[in-house]
Design a protein around this motif. Structure first.
Motif, short mmCIF file in Angstrom:
data_model
loop_
_atom_site.label_atom_id
_atom_site.label_comp_id
_atom_site.label_asym_id
_atom_site.label_seq_id
_atom_site.Cartn_x
_atom_site.Cartn_y
_atom_site.Cartn_z
N GLU A 281 0.83 -1.21 0.00
CA GLU A 281 0.00 0.00 0.00
C GLU A 281 0.86 1.25 0.00
O GLU A 281 0.54 2.25 -0.66
CB GLU A 281 -0.92 0.00 1.23
CG GLU A 281 -2.03 -1.03 1.16
CD GLU A 281 -2.85 -1.06 2.44
OE1 GLU A 281 -2.94 0.00 3.10
OE2 GLU A 281 -3.40 -2.12 2.78
N TYR B 133 -8.37 1.56 -0.01
CA TYR B 133 -8.88 2.56 0.93
C TYR B 133 -10.37 2.34 1.21
O TYR B 133 -10.81 2.37 2.36
CB TYR B 133 -8.66 3.97 0.37
CG TYR B 133 -9.23 5.06 1.25
CD1 TYR B 133 -8.54 5.48 2.39
CD2 TYR B 133 -10.45 5.66 0.96
CE1 TYR B 133 -9.05 6.47 3.22
CE2 TYR B 133 -10.97 6.64 1.78
CZ TYR B 133 -10.28 7.05 2.90
OH TYR B 133 -10.80 8.02 3.71
N THR C 261 -12.22 -0.40 0.89
CA THR C 261 -12.49 -1.64 1.64
C THR C 261 -12.10 -1.51 3.11
O THR C 261 -12.59 -2.27 3.95
CB THR C 261 -11.73 -2.82 1.02
OG1 THR C 261 -10.34 -2.48 0.88
CG2 THR C 261 -12.30 -3.17 -0.35
N SER C 262 -11.24 -0.56 3.43
CA SER C 262 -10.84 -0.38 4.83
C SER C 262 -11.87 0.42 5.63
O SER C 262 -11.75 0.55 6.85
CB SER C 262 -9.48 0.33 4.91
OG SER C 262 -9.59 1.67 4.46
N ASN D 175 -15.12 -0.28 6.05
CA ASN D 175 -16.00 -1.19 6.80
C ASN D 175 -17.39 -0.60 7.03
O ASN D 175 -17.91 -0.57 8.14
CB ASN D 175 -15.37 -1.56 8.16
CG ASN D 175 -14.08 -2.32 8.00
OD1 ASN D 175 -13.97 -3.18 7.12
ND2 ASN D 175 -13.09 -2.02 8.82
#
Length: 521
Positions: A218, A461, A463-464, A466
């Motif tokens: 990343e 980003y 997918t982080s 939540n």
């Protein structure tokens, strides 16, 4: 597409003078001519040194050591090749990229493109202005709050922006001074820390990352996103118009392209060295360090900032925390010199960002306002969200916002790369200076790679986050986004003469075929 020669001359830039190119008998190379062309490349290179880049550098060093320096090198080389295309467009056509887009795209795509580029400029400007505010906060030992630093930056930016009234070369010299301040500040930190030169060279020239995981991947993607910025393509294509080049003289145009490329290479080499200084400092001093290590060291030195680090976990740094840990480990002088470097980076990049905003707005919307009105509108658009963030956000908790702004700019990258590749490849626009087959293939491949890397960064980003609601919103926006990128790619292929995708010509052809029997009867 219509040839620019058939259109009106390009809109005048904010420069009220053009730098005259001296006559020189030398056939191959002249230092006098190189000096006359020197300026636009260094202004362009400031985008490679803005606070967003500096933060990406220090995080790269802290998370991966020296292992990602080769990514920085490759990203800088790719950036140089893309800047070459931007400079050639400005020199050959006498128009910058936004002006060419204004003439070549229909109204609706043109407005969408303008909005996307404005978003990129706003995101970049927020990072730059807040970087200045953080530097002022560090220099004043917290006495100047974030919002006050933003207001100071806005004010002095207006003052500095009118330096070109005293002459274009003086303005360029001022930017050169700010780059020198950055080089001396971060160079001082480099000498102070004494990085391992063998590890540094290995990390720079061996394209491998031993023992790296998702965090380092990343970070590598973040380096590419921070280095290659969309609005910088628009900026560079406009800055080269400040030189007095006779576009009807093929020899002069060819010579200008050569010297601008040499100057850009030197400027980006300097910016690369400064970025390496920052990566190396944090790689040598803080790679694999924990928050507990830093808290203990800061307590030993009596630092008042120990409360900004959580008691456990691996050290995570940003521009603010980076200055604090340098002060704890290497003395308060290191902290203040770091802050001076960040202030120079933020001040210079926010000025060039404002110029980018002016060019983009003038070009896409064909505005002919007074200079002060253009500067005021450009700054207001970019500064308003920055001021709101500064008022409601604490200086110690800005890393999350910085990640979001990097993602925002990454998403806008196709809206600079696809147009610049399109227009520099079209013979009716570039005449004899259009990209050859090798450049078209290489440019298309680089554009595809850079856009794919940045899309990966965006996906990681999102997918982080939540959040199901945000996932659904991101899905809808992604469909619209990909449709518009697809349109730009289609327009590029049609402009390059790929007939199999040009359904408009096939519709016209079929209509003519249907009319022929009627004419015969």
């Amino acid at each position: 597409p219509n040839s620019p020669s058939e259109q009106d001359e390009g809109f005048s830039t904010y420069f009220e003078e053009k730098v005259r190119i001296p006559e020189d008998g030398s056939q191959f190379f002249s230092f006098r001519k190189l000096w006359a062309f020197t300026g636009p490349g260094f202004l362009m290179s400031i985008a490679y040194l803005d606070p967003g880049n500096i933060e990406s550098d220090l995080q790269s060093g802290a998370k991966a050591g020296f292992k990602l320096l080769w990514v920085l090198l490759v990203a800088t080389i790719i950036g140089l090749l893309l800047q070459r295309l931007a400079a050639r467009l400005g020199v050959v056509t006498g128009m910058h990229l936004a002006e060419v887009c204004n003439r070549q795209y229909p109204v609706v795509p043109r407005i969408i493109l303008w909005l996307m580029v404005e978003l990129a400029i706003i995101g970049s400007d927020m990072q730059e202005v807040i970087g200045c505010a953080i530097a002022l906060n560090l220099l004043s030992v917290g006495r100047i709050p974030l919002y006050a630093g933003v207001l100071i930056t806005i004010t002095d930016t207006f003052v500095f922006l009118f330096l070109d009234k005293y002459g274009l070369r003086k303005l360029e010299a001022f930017f050169g001074f700010l780059i020198t301040v950055m080089a001396l500040s971060f160079g001082y930190e480099y000498v102070l820390v004494k990085p391992n030169q063998g590890e540094l060279l290995k990390g720079m020239f061996v394209p491998y990352c031993s023992g790296c995981g998702p965090v380092q991947l990343e970070q590598a993607v973040g380096i590419v996103g921070a280095v290659i910025m969309p609005h910088n393509i628009y900026l560079h294509s406009a800055l080269v118009k400040s030189r007095d080049v006779d576009r009807k003289n093929k020899k002069e145009v060819k010579e200008a392209n050569k010297y601008f490329f040499i100057e850009s290479s030197i400027a980006l080499f300097v910016s690369f060295l400064i970025n390496v200084f920052v990566v190396a400092v944090f790689a040598q001093a803080f790679y694999s360090k924990t928050n507990s290590d830093v808290i203990q060291k800061c307590n030993e030195t009596g630092s008042p900032h120990t409360d900004i680090f959580p008691p456990n976990g691996t050290l995570e740094v940003d521009i603010y925390k980076g200055g604090v840990v340098l002060g704890c480990y290497f003395g308060q002088a290191a902290l203040y010199i770091w802050a001076i470097g960040i202030l120079a980076a933020g001040q210079s990049s926010t000025m060039t960002g404002t110029y980018s905003g002016q060019f983009v707005m003038e070009g896409f919307l064909n505005l002919r306002w007074s200079r002060f009105a253009r500067v005021l509108l450009t700054r207001s658009i970019a500064i308003t969200p920055t001021l709101l963030v500064a008022i409601f956000q604490d200086v110690q908790h800005l890393t999350g916002m910085n990640d979001f702004l990097n993602v925002l700019q990454s998403m806008q990258l196709p809206f600079a790369l696809i147009p610049i590749l399109t227009f520099t490849s079209v013979t009716t626009i570039m005449n004899d200076f259009a990209n050859g087959l090798a450049w078209k293939i290489a440019g298309g491949f680089l554009t595809l790679i850079v856009c794919a890397i940045n899309m990966y960064f965006v996906v990681v980003y999102v997918t982080s986050l939540n959040s199901l609601t945000l996932y659904i919103l991101a899905a809808f926006l992604s469909v619209a986004y990909l449709c518009f990128v697809g349109y730009l790619v289609w327009h590029c292929l049609v402009s390059l003469g790929v007939e199999c995708v040009d359904f408009r010509s096939r519709v016209r052809h079929s209509a003519l075929v249907e009319e022929e029997p009627e004419e015969g009867s």
